[in-house]
Design an enzyme around this catalytic site. Structure first.
Site, PDB file in Angstrom:
ATOM      1  N   CYS A 112      -2.215   5.306   0.398  1.00  0.00           N
ATOM      2  CA  CYS A 112      -3.073   5.995   1.359  1.00  0.00           C
ATOM      3  C   CYS A 112      -2.692   7.478   1.437  1.00  0.00           C
ATOM      4  CB  CYS A 112      -2.910   5.327   2.707  1.00  0.00           C
ATOM      5  SG  CYS A 112      -4.259   5.664   3.797  1.00  0.00           S
TER       6      CYS A 112
ATOM      7  N   CYS B 286     -28.442  16.513 -23.437  1.00  0.00           N
ATOM      8  CA  CYS B 286     -29.840  16.139 -23.713  1.00  0.00           C
ATOM      9  C   CYS B 286     -30.332  15.158 -22.648  1.00  0.00           C
ATOM     10  CB  CYS B 286     -29.934  15.496 -25.094  1.00  0.00           C
ATOM     11  SG  CYS B 286     -31.602  14.893 -25.453  1.00  0.00           S
TER      12      CYS B 286
ATOM     13  N   ASN C 112       0.844  -1.193   0.000  1.00  0.00           N
ATOM     14  CA  ASN C 112       0.000   0.000   0.000  1.00  0.00           C
ATOM     15  C   ASN C 112       0.880   1.244   0.000  1.00  0.00           C
ATOM     16  OD1 ASN C 112      -1.716   2.100   0.440  1.00  0.00           O
ATOM     17  ND2 ASN C 112      -2.789   1.198   2.190  1.00  0.00           N
TER      18      ASN C 112
ATOM     19  N   CYS D 128     -30.305  21.445 -25.533  1.00  0.00           N
ATOM     20  CA  CYS D 128     -29.278  21.320 -26.586  1.00  0.00           C
ATOM     21  C   CYS D 128     -29.049  22.675 -27.249  1.00  0.00           C
ATOM     22  CB  CYS D 128     -29.693  20.274 -27.611  1.00  0.00           C
ATOM     23  SG  CYS D 128     -31.280  20.647 -28.389  1.00  0.00           S
TER      24      CYS D 128
END
Ligand SMILES: Cc1cc2nc3c(=O)[nH]c(=O)nc-3n(C[C@H](O)[C@H](O)[C@H](O)COP(=O)(O)O)c2cc1C
Ligand code: SF4
Ligand code: SF4
Length: 444
Positions: A139, A392, A136, A353
């Site tokens: 983080c 749209c 890891n 639109c």
């Protein structure tokens, strides 16, 4: 029926869906239930070094962004690595692996960036029977302030060094989890490869502040009136993750390096997209936290159905299939011309639109024709940008229609050419290179 079995750097699982290292994989109780629900593997919540465990805040850990329907789009957290005792975790991991030998169990690890710390923890993890480790380096909060997590993941030299130690001190496959909080994801990926990693996984969470409370002027999540930056994940981060996965899959230095794709995966379709861009499998966190472990059943069924429908028999048939189609802007075909088209039957005449195109694009959509509300694309103005499609509210009401070669582009007055031509050879390009008419093949 499509075969979903997954072999990721030699780690086998019945399907490519793993739970990412996070609260869903924090303890045996969770992981047992996850495996019962059908998850192919888990990356256990990140283990820290021996000694008193880290301490989490005792108040809210999460900030969030929602869509208009209150659907969770982005989640931010200030949680640290596991706050449970190392040996409790190791004992539970060993038991779970014995109970579920066909599932993948990976140990996520974050210890100080010192050789002895990695050397000490690796045999303890190996003893559990875990199938692999994930480093890891991602983080972004709390641990990075202590010189771990993203503090290592942002320095390629450190990544290479730690991966090298891990390869030296364990026989388990090493997956290096990358932080997205860098400007160029290829650099940490190259470093991990140079260190000998078996794979990379990405993305971990993105540095973020999700909101500010305007009564208290505290960032969210608020702990006694103050907030801290946290790690952002969930559907909102998927585009960033897809780009980073593709960048590593395409890079000449890391091409072929196995990738475990993470970031916003919520449906089988998200997973298929990650795999198409080069991920060998996927990991999921926020979707499980939002909808529960059984969401994996929809992911499995959906992926199987799609693969059956398309005739893909195994995951290898889809992994990396889209990677060659990711190219640099300069190689896009400038002779490809498309125009927006509005389906008048589907149009509800909301006018969005028109406003979008009129105010911010190319004034190519009518609003009134003969005194009547009517929305229609004027092809002689339309540049094909597709903003109208995206604003749209009615799906598929506006579509982009390519012009066939030989047709006239009414906007430019030019005939559409059948050949491929990109910016590298365009007359307006002061750097135009001669005869660059093909998308270059990726270097071997
Ligand atoms: C509350 C929380 C805790 C997390 N803890 C860890 C951790 O301990 N180790 C780690 O590698 N990643 C941790 N992550 C990051 C996830 O594993 C994953 O990389 C990230 O959430 C992106 O995936 P997602 O969009 O599916 O959530 C955590 C994420 C969340 C939301
Ligand atoms: S594609 Fe772009 S330019 Fe064409 S109508 Fe839509 S918004 Fe306007
Ligand atoms: S945004 Fe869609 S529904 Fe609204 S007017 Fe335009 S085409 Fe019609």
């Amino acid at each position: 029926m499509a075969d979903l079995r997954n072999n990721f750097v030699g780690i086998k699982s019945p399907n490519p869906f793993w739970l990412a290292s996070a609260p869903p994989t924090d303890k045996a109780y969770n992981v047992e239930r996850a495996f019962k629900a059908g998850w192919g593997g888990v990356v256990w919540k990140t283990l820290g070094e021996e000694g008193p465990p880290v301490v989490n805040v005792n108040g809210p850990r999460y900030g969030a962004i929602w869509g208009a329907d209150r659907r969770l789009l982005g989640l931010n957290n200030i949680e640290l690595i596991t706050d449970r005792d190392l040996y409790t975790n190791l004992r539970e991991m060993k038991q779970v692996k014995m109970n579920w030998p066909d599932r993948a169990l990976i140990a996520s690890i974050m210890v100080p960036c010192e050789e002895h710390a990695w050397k000490a923890i690796l045999p303890l993890v190996e003893e559990t029977g875990a199938d692999g480790i994930e480093l890891n380096f991602g983080c972004p909060h709390g641990m990075s302030e202590r010189g771990m997590g993203a503090a290592v993941g942002q320095v390629p030299e450190y990544i290479e060094m730690v991966v090298r130690w891990c390869k030296q001190y364990t026989r388990m496959p090493v997956i290096t989890k990358l932080t997205p909080n860098v400007t160029d994801i290829r650099k940490p990926a190259r470093a991990a490869k140079n260190g000998g990693t078996d794979a990379v996984s990405l993305i971990n969470t993105i540095n973020s502040i999700t909101a500010v409370n305007l009564d208290t002027f505290s960032p969210e999540p608020s702990i006694d009136g103050r907030g801290s930056h946290g790690g952002y994940c969930g559907p909102a981060v998927k585009p960033i993750a897809l780009h980073m996965v593709a960048d590593i899959a395409r890079d000449a230095d890391t091409r072929g390096l196995p990738i475990s794709g993470i970031g916003g995966i919520t449906t089988w379709r998200d997973a298929a997209e990650f795999m198409a861009l080069g991920a060998g499998n996927v990991q999921v966190c926020t979707a499980a936290m939002t909808y529960g472990f059984k969401i994996v059943q929809e992911m499995i069924a959906g992926l199987e159905n799609w693969m059956d429908e398309k005739g893909h028999r195994t995951l290898d048939d889809i992994i990396g299939r889209a990677t060659p189609n990711v190219t640099d802007w300069q190689f896009l075909n400038l002779n490809y011309i498309a125009k927006a088209h509005i389906d008048q039957e589907a149009c509800i005449k909301c006018g969005r639109c028109h406003i979008a195109c009129e105010d911010t694009s190319h004034q190519a959509i009518t609003s009134m024709v003969d005194g009547v509300r009517h929305f229609e694309v004027m092809e002689d103005e339309c540049v094909g940008c597709n903003l109208c499609v995206n604003v749209c509210p009615v799906e598929n009401c506006i579509t982009m229609e390519p012009l066939e070669p030989g047709m006239l582009d009414q906007r430019t007055g030019k005939v559409v050419q059948p050949s491929y031509a990109n910016w590298t050879t365009h007359p307006n390009n002061p750097m135009a290179k001669p005869a660059m008419t093909q998308v270059p093949e990726p270097a071997e």
